[in-house]
Design a protein around this motif. Structure first.
Motif, PDB file in Angstrom:
ATOM      1  N   TYR A 186       1.218  -0.867  -0.167  1.00 24.41           N
ATOM      2  CA  TYR A 186      -0.443  -0.069   0.016  1.00 24.41           C
ATOM      3  C   TYR A 186       1.064   0.856  -0.192  1.00 24.41           C
ATOM      4  CZ  TYR A 186       1.180   0.359   4.645  1.00 24.41           C
ATOM      5  OH  TYR A 186       1.309   0.079   6.087  1.00 24.41           O
ATOM      6  N   ALA A 187      -0.088   2.484  -0.282  1.00 29.18           N
ATOM      7  CA  ALA A 187       0.973   3.235  -0.514  1.00 29.18           C
ATOM      8  C   ALA A 187       0.480   4.757  -0.410  1.00 29.18           C
ATOM      9  CB  ALA A 187       2.017   3.546  -1.609  1.00 29.18           C
ATOM     10  N   SER A 188       0.719   6.151   0.508  1.00 37.57           N
ATOM     11  CA  SER A 188       0.320   7.297   0.329  1.00 37.57           C
ATOM     12  C   SER A 188      -1.365   7.141  -0.975  1.00 37.57           C
ATOM     13  CB  SER A 188       1.173   8.033   0.158  1.00 37.57           C
ATOM     14  OG  SER A 188       0.251   9.595   0.197  1.00 37.57           O
ATOM     15  N   LYS A 189      -2.474   7.859  -0.253  1.00 38.39           N
ATOM     16  CA  LYS A 189      -2.591   8.102  -1.638  1.00 38.39           C
ATOM     17  C   LYS A 189      -2.358   9.951  -2.720  1.00 38.39           C
ATOM     18  CE  LYS A 189      -6.980   6.710   0.686  1.00 38.39           C
ATOM     19  NZ  LYS A 189      -8.274   7.186   1.166  1.00 38.39           N
ATOM     20  N   GLU A 190      -2.067  10.528  -2.168  1.00 37.23           N
ATOM     21  CA  GLU A 190      -0.924  11.391  -3.012  1.00 37.23           C
ATOM     22  C   GLU A 190      -0.133  11.280  -3.759  1.00 37.23           C
ATOM     23  OE1 GLU A 190       0.306  14.144  -0.059  1.00 37.23           O
ATOM     24  OE2 GLU A 190      -0.966  14.224   1.302  1.00 37.23           O
ATOM     25  N   LEU A 191       0.192  10.025  -4.183  1.00 35.66           N
ATOM     26  CA  LEU A 191       1.002   9.687  -5.002  1.00 35.66           C
ATOM     27  C   LEU A 191       0.320   8.838  -5.936  1.00 35.66           C
ATOM     28  CD1 LEU A 191       4.210   8.814  -2.918  1.00 35.66           C
ATOM     29  CD2 LEU A 191       3.966  10.510  -4.235  1.00 35.66           C
ATOM     30  N   GLY A 192       0.600   9.674  -7.222  1.00 34.86           N
ATOM     31  CA  GLY A 192      -0.020   9.284  -8.749  1.00 34.86           C
ATOM     32  C   GLY A 192       0.161   8.161  -9.225  1.00 34.86           C
ATOM     33  N   ILE A 193       1.796   7.475  -9.049  1.00 38.62           N
ATOM     34  CA  ILE A 193       2.121   6.177  -9.569  1.00 38.62           C
ATOM     35  C   ILE A 193       2.585   5.316  -8.200  1.00 38.62           C
ATOM     36  CG2 ILE A 193       3.550   8.442 -11.769  1.00 38.62           C
ATOM     37  CD1 ILE A 193       5.836   7.612  -9.967  1.00 38.62           C
ATOM     38  N   ALA A 194       2.078   5.681  -7.236  1.00 32.34           N
ATOM     39  CA  ALA A 194       2.318   4.510  -6.211  1.00 32.34           C
ATOM     40  C   ALA A 194       1.680   3.441  -6.923  1.00 32.34           C
ATOM     41  CB  ALA A 194       1.046   5.241  -5.190  1.00 32.34           C
ATOM     42  N   ALA A 195       0.040   2.711  -7.459  1.00 33.77           N
ATOM     43  CA  ALA A 195       0.055   1.583  -8.503  1.00 33.77           C
ATOM     44  C   ALA A 195       0.609   1.188  -8.925  1.00 33.77           C
ATOM     45  CB  ALA A 195      -1.443   2.046  -9.307  1.00 33.77           C
ATOM     46  N   ALA A 196       1.952   1.897  -9.879  1.00 38.06           N
ATOM     47  CA  ALA A 196       2.894   0.441 -10.809  1.00 38.06           C
ATOM     48  C   ALA A 196       4.010   0.638  -9.426  1.00 38.06           C
ATOM     49  CB  ALA A 196       3.101   2.147 -11.789  1.00 38.06           C
ATOM     50  N   ASP A 197       4.517   1.652  -8.291  1.00 34.70           N
ATOM     51  CA  ASP A 197       5.255   1.410  -7.891  1.00 34.70           C
ATOM     52  C   ASP A 197       5.031  -0.121  -6.303  1.00 34.70           C
ATOM     53  OD1 ASP A 197       6.663   3.080  -8.767  1.00 34.70           O
ATOM     54  OD2 ASP A 197       6.304   4.314  -7.156  1.00 34.70           O
ATOM     55  N   CYS A 198       3.954  -0.079  -6.685  1.00 32.66           N
ATOM     56  CA  CYS A 198       3.551  -1.356  -5.610  1.00 32.66           C
ATOM     57  C   CYS A 198       3.193  -2.771  -6.478  1.00 32.66           C
ATOM     58  CB  CYS A 198       1.506  -1.292  -4.757  1.00 32.66           C
ATOM     59  SG  CYS A 198       2.551   0.181  -3.391  1.00 32.66           S
ATOM     60  N   HIS A 199       2.525  -2.483  -7.546  1.00 34.69           N
ATOM     61  CA  HIS A 199       3.095  -3.795  -8.125  1.00 34.69           C
ATOM     62  C   HIS A 199       4.257  -4.172  -9.259  1.00 34.69           C
ATOM     63  CE1 HIS A 199      -1.365  -2.050  -9.966  1.00 34.69           C
ATOM     64  NE2 HIS A 199      -1.257  -2.611  -8.835  1.00 34.69           N
ATOM     65  N   THR A 200       5.160  -2.871  -8.981  1.00 31.33           N
ATOM     66  CA  THR A 200       6.719  -3.760  -9.559  1.00 31.33           C
ATOM     67  C   THR A 200       6.729  -4.604  -8.079  1.00 31.33           C
ATOM     68  OG1 THR A 200       6.500  -1.932 -10.768  1.00 31.33           O
ATOM     69  CG2 THR A 200       8.834  -3.238 -10.295  1.00 31.33           C
ATOM     70  N   ALA A 201       7.041  -4.225  -6.657  1.00 33.73           N
ATOM     71  CA  ALA A 201       7.333  -4.544  -6.062  1.00 33.73           C
ATOM     72  C   ALA A 201       6.586  -5.572  -5.880  1.00 33.73           C
ATOM     73  CB  ALA A 201       7.378  -3.598  -4.296  1.00 33.73           C
TER      74      ALA A 201
END
Length: 272
Positions: A186-201
């Motif tokens: 999971y990640a902060s809602k403020e980061l627009g590309i957080a979904a891609a970062d989480c999926h890659t991790a």
């Protein structure tokens, strides 16, 4: 000093200048230097330290000695890399034996080396380690499916929810597959590309676990339900302002695959 160069070691090959993503280094007669204001723009990726073949570069927060050396002999060749990647399977049959926490943490530290946008490293991990918590989450998802079946039958039919509910009533867990653990990114809602970062991790995590004799499978139904079913959202209890972007079941695999089934070839178009 934020950016330092050992002039006795530096061979002025300009590799640090060329590889800096922020383009804040420049080459002078004395060697590489950081541009004025560069410290404020630096994304702390450490590329300048990592690329230097003579260990001449050091940052205020990172020295060459703090970096893990690249042992070329341990890197896979093309055949080994293909076998490793193609042989990974989604695991849906788990042993009852839990994974030691030190193994989970080692795998997650490897997964946290996954690339992130501008090296923000926003990914946070939530582990449900106890089997009772995993079972509770599976129960919440089944409750959500019962609601969907009653109120949104078309969606329920599209995801075969009636059969999954029937299996759950017979004690068959199609949600968590009796996995001992669940791991969410999971990640902060403020980061627009957080979904891609989480999926890659999470992808890195799935590739790391087999090295420890473990396996995983994406928990798709949980990820879907988490954004729609308040009791599940409450149970996950993410911090305020944070959003779930994916999760996997994890544990020791009860089975060993012997062959690699084929997949469709890449659908490639060259732009012209």
């Amino acid at each position: 000093m934020f950016f330092q160069v050992d002039s006795q070691k530096c061979n002025k090959d300009q590799l640090c200048v060329i590889e800096c993503p922020a383009r804040i280094l420049e080459m002078t007669e004395q060697g590489p230097v950081m541009c004025e204001g560069g410290e404020d723009v630096c994304i702390r990726c450490g590329h300048c330290v990592a690329i230097c073949p003579v260990a001449a570069v050091q940052l205020e927060f990172l020295s060459p000695e703090e970096c893990l050396p690249v042992t070329r002999e341990l890197l896979p060749d093309t055949q080994q890399a293909e076998l490793f990647l193609r042989s990974r399977r989604s695991i849906r049959t788990y042993r009852k034996k839990p994974l030691p926490k030190e193994i989970l943490e080692k795998a997650l530290n490897i997964a946290s080396a996954a690339p992130t946008g501008s090296n923000r490293q926003p990914v946070k991990w939530l582990i449900f380690y106890e089997k009772t918590d995993v079972e509770t989450i599976a129960g919440h998802v089944v409750d959500w499916m019962r609601y969907m079946l009653a109120n949104h039958p078309d969606v329920a039919a599209n995801f075969n929810m009636e059969k999954i509910i029937a299996d759950a009533d017979q004690g068959i867990d199609r949600i968590c597959r009796n996995a001992p653990h669940l791991i969410f990114a999971y990640a902060s809602k403020e980061l627009g590309i957080a979904a891609a970062d989480c999926h890659t991790a999470l992808a890195y995590l799935e590739l790391a676990l087999p090295a420890f004799g473990a396996g995983s499978c994406w928990a798709g139904y949980i990820n879907f339900a988490a954004s729609q079913w308040p009791p599940l959202t409450a149970f996950l209890a993410l911090p305020e302002g944070y959003q779930l972007h994916g999760g996997v079941m994890a544990g020791y695999s009860k089975v060993t695959y012997q062959r690699i089934p084929p997949r469709n070839s890449a659908d490639i178009t060259y732009h012209s």
